[in-house]
Design an enzyme around this catalytic site. Structure first.
Site, PDB file in Angstrom:
ATOM      1  N   VAL A   1       0.865  -1.168   0.000  1.00 28.31           N
ATOM      2  CA  VAL A   1       0.000   0.000   0.000  1.00 28.31           C
ATOM      3  C   VAL A   1       0.909   1.226   0.000  1.00 28.31           C
ATOM      4  O   VAL A   1       2.065   1.139   0.393  1.00 28.31           O
ATOM      5  CB  VAL A   1      -0.971   0.027   1.211  1.00 28.31           C
ATOM      6  CG1 VAL A   1      -2.023  -1.066   1.086  1.00 28.31           C
ATOM      7  CG2 VAL A   1      -0.236  -0.090   2.527  1.00 28.31           C
ATOM      8  N   SER A   2       0.357   2.350  -0.438  1.00 28.60           N
ATOM      9  CA  SER A   2       1.191   3.540  -0.611  1.00 28.60           C
ATOM     10  C   SER A   2       1.531   4.267   0.673  1.00 28.60           C
ATOM     11  O   SER A   2       2.507   4.990   0.732  1.00 28.60           O
ATOM     12  CB  SER A   2       0.524   4.511  -1.579  1.00 28.60           C
ATOM     13  OG  SER A   2       0.422   3.898  -2.844  1.00 28.60           O
TER      14      SER A   2
END
Length: 191
Positions: free
Chosen positions: A10-11
């Protein structure tokens, strides 16, 4: 004995990776909370060191492995050359050691290009939003990592010979940030 390995990304820390690879079982899972803009991610690097010939690496989707077509192609090529199978769940694509068929290669390139295109659009929209906020006078930029008094203390400690890594740890910032604050020129008081 070959291992099954999962990779999630995930970012940011505010995002949740739980939905990725949900319901699948692995011998080991590597999870990064970092941008997919490049391959310099701690858990991706750990995965690349961990995998062995015969292993299978499963990733939720192409954009979780990377947002740059060349990086995606390089990573999949690097893994398959080591004798590792790479499977993307969402796209239902599997790349095995020993080369791929032409259709898989074409689909991979097209989908990887879309992942890169999406990242470019995000950056473009972000830049447009910042430009408009600056015009309206509401853009303040990123919040400084240290207060003015912390910067003064950091500079004093550095002048006393405290090492940069220790300063970074003491102030809870990266070494790069320490160097940036030490390089900044402090404006002279006009008064």
């Amino acid at each position: 004995m070959p291992s099954t390995i999962g990779y999630k990304r995930v970012s940011s820390y505010g995002q949740n990776e739980v939905r990725q690879l949900d319901g699948l079982t692995f011998d080991k899972i590597f999870t990064d909370k970092a941008s997919g803009k490049d391959t310099q991610r701690p858990q991706l690097q750990a995965l690349l060191e961990y995998v062995r010939e015969g292993d299978t690496v499963t990733i939720h989707s192409l954009d979780r492995l990377g947002r740059n077509l060349l990086d995606l192609q390089g990573l999949v090529g690097q893994l398959t050359e080591k004798g590792i199978t790479v499977h993307f769940v969402k796209e239902n694509m599997t790349f095995k050691p020993g080369g791929q068929d032409s259709m898989s290669t074409l689909l991979f390139s097209i989908m990887g290009a879309f992942a890169q295109f999406e990242r470019d659009l995000i950056r473009e929209r972000q830049a447009e939003g910042i430009a408009q906020a600056k015009k309206r006078g509401v853009y303040k930029g990123r919040k400084p990592k240290l207060t003015a008094s912390q910067v003064t203390e950091l500079r004093e400690l550095a002048a006393q010979g405290v090492k940069k890594p220790e300063l970074a740890q003491r102030f809870g910032v990266s070494r790069k940030t320490v160097y940036e604050y030490l390089r900044e020129v402090v404006p002279a008081n006009s008064g």
